[in-house]
Design a protein around this motif. Sequence first.
Motif, PDB file in Angstrom:
ATOM      1  N   HIS A 148     -32.038   3.111  12.295  1.00 47.13           N
ATOM      2  CA  HIS A 148     -32.367   4.430  12.838  1.00 47.13           C
ATOM      3  C   HIS A 148     -32.971   4.308  14.240  1.00 47.13           C
ATOM      4  O   HIS A 148     -32.402   4.801  15.201  1.00 47.13           O
ATOM      5  CB  HIS A 148     -33.321   5.160  11.894  1.00 47.13           C
ATOM      6  N   TYR A 149     -34.145   3.714  14.359  1.00 46.44           N
ATOM      7  CA  TYR A 149     -34.756   3.553  15.681  1.00 46.44           C
ATOM      8  C   TYR A 149     -35.295   2.149  15.895  1.00 46.44           C
ATOM      9  O   TYR A 149     -35.249   1.629  17.010  1.00 46.44           O
ATOM     10  CB  TYR A 149     -35.893   4.584  15.853  1.00 46.44           C
ATOM     11  N   GLY A 150     -35.815   1.539  14.849  1.00 41.51           N
ATOM     12  CA  GLY A 150     -36.384   0.199  14.983  1.00 41.51           C
ATOM     13  C   GLY A 150     -37.725   0.196  15.690  1.00 41.51           C
ATOM     14  O   GLY A 150     -37.984  -0.654  16.545  1.00 41.51           O
ATOM     15  N   LEU A 151     -38.583   1.159  15.324  1.00 38.38           N
ATOM     16  CA  LEU A 151     -39.898   1.249  15.943  1.00 38.38           C
ATOM     17  C   LEU A 151     -40.717   0.000  15.625  1.00 38.38           C
ATOM     18  O   LEU A 151     -40.867  -0.382  14.474  1.00 38.38           O
ATOM     19  CB  LEU A 151     -40.633   2.498  15.427  1.00 38.38           C
ATOM     20  N   LYS A 152     -41.247  -0.620  16.668  1.00 41.46           N
ATOM     21  CA  LYS A 152     -42.005  -1.861  16.490  1.00 41.46           C
ATOM     22  C   LYS A 152     -43.505  -1.581  16.534  1.00 41.46           C
ATOM     23  O   LYS A 152     -43.952  -0.562  17.056  1.00 41.46           O
ATOM     24  CB  LYS A 152     -41.623  -2.872  17.561  1.00 41.46           C
ATOM     25  N   ARG A 153     -44.255  -2.523  16.011  1.00 36.18           N
ATOM     26  CA  ARG A 153     -45.707  -2.362  15.915  1.00 36.18           C
ATOM     27  C   ARG A 153     -46.345  -2.183  17.296  1.00 36.18           C
ATOM     28  O   ARG A 153     -47.209  -1.340  17.488  1.00 36.18           O
ATOM     29  CB  ARG A 153     -46.294  -3.579  15.194  1.00 36.18           C
ATOM     30  N   TRP A 154     -45.915  -2.986  18.260  1.00 36.14           N
ATOM     31  CA  TRP A 154     -46.531  -2.904  19.573  1.00 36.14           C
ATOM     32  C   TRP A 154     -46.205  -1.578  20.250  1.00 36.14           C
ATOM     33  O   TRP A 154     -46.977  -1.094  21.091  1.00 36.14           O
ATOM     34  CB  TRP A 154     -46.098  -4.069  20.460  1.00 36.14           C
ATOM     35  N   GLU A 155     -45.088  -0.924  19.892  1.00 37.82           N
ATOM     36  CA  GLU A 155     -44.755   0.370  20.476  1.00 37.82           C
ATOM     37  C   GLU A 155     -45.705   1.457  19.970  1.00 37.82           C
ATOM     38  O   GLU A 155     -46.130   2.328  20.736  1.00 37.82           O
ATOM     39  CB  GLU A 155     -43.308   0.738  20.144  1.00 37.82           C
ATOM     40  N   VAL A 156     -46.045   1.394  18.686  1.00 43.28           N
ATOM     41  CA  VAL A 156     -47.018   2.346  18.155  1.00 43.28           C
ATOM     42  C   VAL A 156     -48.386   2.077  18.788  1.00 43.28           C
ATOM     43  O   VAL A 156     -49.137   2.994  19.105  1.00 43.28           O
ATOM     44  CB  VAL A 156     -47.088   2.244  16.616  1.00 43.28           C
ATOM     45  N   GLY A 157     -48.700   0.818  18.981  1.00 43.70           N
ATOM     46  CA  GLY A 157     -49.947   0.464  19.648  1.00 43.70           C
ATOM     47  C   GLY A 157     -49.994   0.971  21.079  1.00 43.70           C
ATOM     48  O   GLY A 157     -51.057   1.331  21.582  1.00 43.70           O
ATOM     49  N   GLU A 158     -48.856   1.001  21.718  1.00 46.74           N
ATOM     50  CA  GLU A 158     -48.819   1.494  23.094  1.00 46.74           C
ATOM     51  C   GLU A 158     -49.080   2.997  23.155  1.00 46.74           C
ATOM     52  O   GLU A 158     -49.688   3.500  24.103  1.00 46.74           O
ATOM     53  CB  GLU A 158     -47.465   1.170  23.735  1.00 46.74           C
ATOM     54  N   ILE A 159     -48.645   3.720  22.125  1.00 48.43           N
ATOM     55  CA  ILE A 159     -48.972   5.147  22.061  1.00 48.43           C
ATOM     56  C   ILE A 159     -50.488   5.319  21.965  1.00 48.43           C
ATOM     57  O   ILE A 159     -51.091   6.141  22.656  1.00 48.43           O
ATOM     58  CB  ILE A 159     -48.272   5.810  20.854  1.00 48.43           C
ATOM     59  N   ALA A 160     -51.107   4.531  21.094  1.00 49.26           N
ATOM     60  CA  ALA A 160     -52.566   4.607  20.953  1.00 49.26           C
ATOM     61  C   ALA A 160     -53.265   4.229  22.256  1.00 49.26           C
ATOM     62  O   ALA A 160     -54.284   4.818  22.626  1.00 49.26           O
ATOM     63  CB  ALA A 160     -53.024   3.694  19.819  1.00 49.26           C
ATOM     64  N   SER A 161     -52.730   3.247  22.970  1.00 51.69           N
ATOM     65  CA  SER A 161     -53.317   2.843  24.243  1.00 51.69           C
ATOM     66  C   SER A 161     -53.234   3.966  25.270  1.00 51.69           C
ATOM     67  O   SER A 161     -54.179   4.214  26.027  1.00 51.69           O
ATOM     68  CB  SER A 161     -52.601   1.593  24.771  1.00 51.69           C
ATOM     69  N   LYS A 162     -52.114   4.662  25.292  1.00 45.69           N
ATOM     70  CA  LYS A 162     -51.968   5.786  26.211  1.00 45.69           C
ATOM     71  C   LYS A 162     -52.962   6.899  25.873  1.00 45.69           C
ATOM     72  O   LYS A 162     -53.525   7.549  26.765  1.00 45.69           O
ATOM     73  CB  LYS A 162     -50.538   6.328  26.156  1.00 45.69           C
ATOM     74  N   ILE A 163     -53.191   7.130  24.581  1.00 40.66           N
ATOM     75  CA  ILE A 163     -54.164   8.145  24.190  1.00 40.66           C
ATOM     76  C   ILE A 163     -55.555   7.726  24.655  1.00 40.66           C
ATOM     77  O   ILE A 163     -56.341   8.547  25.143  1.00 40.66           O
ATOM     78  CB  ILE A 163     -54.130   8.365  22.662  1.00 40.66           C
ATOM     79  N   GLY A 164     -55.873   6.437  24.506  1.00 37.09           N
ATOM     80  CA  GLY A 164     -57.149   5.941  25.010  1.00 37.09           C
ATOM     81  C   GLY A 164     -57.276   6.142  26.509  1.00 37.09           C
ATOM     82  O   GLY A 164     -58.335   6.543  27.015  1.00 37.09           O
ATOM     83  N   GLN A 165     -56.191   5.879  27.234  1.00 35.67           N
ATOM     84  CA  GLN A 165     -56.216   6.097  28.681  1.00 35.67           C
ATOM     85  C   GLN A 165     -56.390   7.575  29.017  1.00 35.67           C
ATOM     86  O   GLN A 165     -57.068   7.935  29.991  1.00 35.67           O
ATOM     87  CB  GLN A 165     -54.915   5.584  29.298  1.00 35.67           C
TER      88      GLN A 165
END
Length: 706
Positions: A148-165
């Motif tokens: 389907h998409y192949g969402l990886k762990r580091w990609e979800v982490g990058e979303i969280a990092s952007k929210i932190g920023q």
Amino acid sequence: MSAFSEKEPVGVVDPASQAPEGQAPTPLAEPVTSTPSAPATDTPASNDDTNAILATQQPQEQPLAADAEPTDAKREADLQQSAERDKETVEEFQYLLEKSQQLFSGLSDLPEIGSKYWQPHFQRTFEVYTKLWKFQNQHRVLLEKPEHYGLKRWEVGEIASKIGQLYYRYYLRTSETNYLHEAYVFYDAIRERNYFRGEQEVKNSALMIKKLRYYARFIVVCLQMNSTGMMLQLLEEVKSLIEVYSTVFNPVDKMEWALVVKEMALFMQAVCSPVPVDDAGVTLPAAYRLMPRRNMRIDKEPKFRLQEAVVVGNRPTQIKFSELTLDMYYVLQMLEREPNVNTTSMGATAPSEGAPTAVTEPSSTGISEAIRSPDMLEGASSAVPQERSEPNHTADTARSDLAEIKAKEKTEDTDRERDRAMRRPNPHKYVLYQPSVSQVQVYLANAFREIGDQGCVLLYLSSDGTRIDSENSASQHGFIGGIATSRRGQGDSTQDHSTDQLINTVHPADLVPFTRKPFFLIVESSCSTTYSNMPNLFNQPMLALLSPTSYPIHMNSGIYTFFLHSPLVAFCALSQITTMDAMQWTRVERMFGEFEDCVWEFVSKVKDARVRKFFGDDFLRQVVVRHVVCCVVLGMHREFVRKEHLPQASPELFAQIVDEPELVRRARGIIEECAVAEMYRMEESTVGSPRSPVTQLAPTDAVLST
């Protein structure tokens, strides 16, 4: 922050993988597939006639066979519909991801001045990240499937990092430390759940750079949060990461990253070293941001508030990290309130009207349910009274309903108290590192425009000083020197040195137009006395607090600014106190609090109505009190024996207060408690020592002396 402020590639998502365990956010509405039921069959009637039995059985077999074909067709249709829904889910995720990246990239292009220009964009960005975070959380299982998409762990982490920023950038815009705490919460959750782990980071240089930038941002947030232990851990981790990065990839920017780590280490050492440690080597706790004291209030004064602050730093030789010198770092914290951690850790909050809402704190079960926008929060709070059960006429149910209503009323009262606590008026700050004269004027003009009738502008200047020769015709018009500014953008100057100095200096005359409204000035410079005789042409509240023009003792930062930031820690650094047991530290901390309260009792008696107006603001009142504390302590120190070693104020209203016997007695008590009497003049009062220079010099001498 040059080493980690570059824009991320637009094609990559912000990380935070691993679906939160436990309570999940409210799922979005999905089509519900009903299970087809099997057709009912009737039992044939008993009959002796065989032909009759065959006749009754034959028509029943035909409907069963007829129903078998639609069942298979329905299954195929359901599978097709499921595939379509999965495709729509992936497309929706991709749309939200692309939209969030587009909005996030646009944050860098927003103007720094004028909240009406940048506030709506931040609001839209928060709303999109709200939807994105909830959506990926709800459909994590589907999105992680490779087909389907192949969402990886580091990609979800990058979303969280952007929210932190997002939260950190919003903190920089609003000065609300609760947003700083939310940024810390997200960054800490990324580290705790190790979202950037994996074998890819040793094979993919782009992913390694993302991880290094995340660490650099997290260290900055920890620095602002005064989280010393976490800073030291992160510094060790980032050092090992840079070694791996340099060894595996041999990149061209490895020296730049090594320089970033060196700056981090030096800045941390400069911040942490003045604070004493206990017997176990643990840094003792100290409050650096504003914590209002109940007895430091002023009555019968109109509501007055510090609304805008312009912080200027131009000391190239002072220790700095990114574009933040030690003096600037101290002043930024001096003009902020301590984050309301207890409130933000409980869930969504409402810090200010029209602002994005804080995030639920990550727990062991996951990062957060969602980031919610103000509209969502208001809708939820307004719905509370309507969430009532159906009426029941039994006595037990009535008692239950009454208890439920009381519980909800109590919850509403708690929410109102929480909201009032979170809507705290902090001054908005412009932070300028090595600006030009024109930049200082532009930001001052904007701050001047933003304040209301009961507002005030604060200007803090920390820079090397310049003096203009009295024979220069410009000095006759008020351009007598001041703090030096950057020559950025001027190229190679063909002018002589004196003309160049004259142009690239913020003179007292440059600030006179901004005194049409209440104006509060703090100067940390070797030429601070040039601002002592600024004319008050518009009869508005104006006060200038000026540092000593020279120090007999060297420190990494200005001693005067250090005292305004934390008198307790500054006193320990000045007295060379490096260790202290926790109980003694608590006593000394209490004594300093009582010292400040006593100073306020005398300061509050000042008769000048224009200066008294500044006492209506928590921040400005604390700054004035600490100015007097600094004058008392430095006046008793054996090394500070000349008039240029002491701070002053203009107008000078506090010179008599500095010599009050009660203040001297309290200062001696602190000195004796810390056993550093040999460094101070204990046998004599400050009357015999140099007092504030303004009262001892003629006006012309006050301007020209160093």
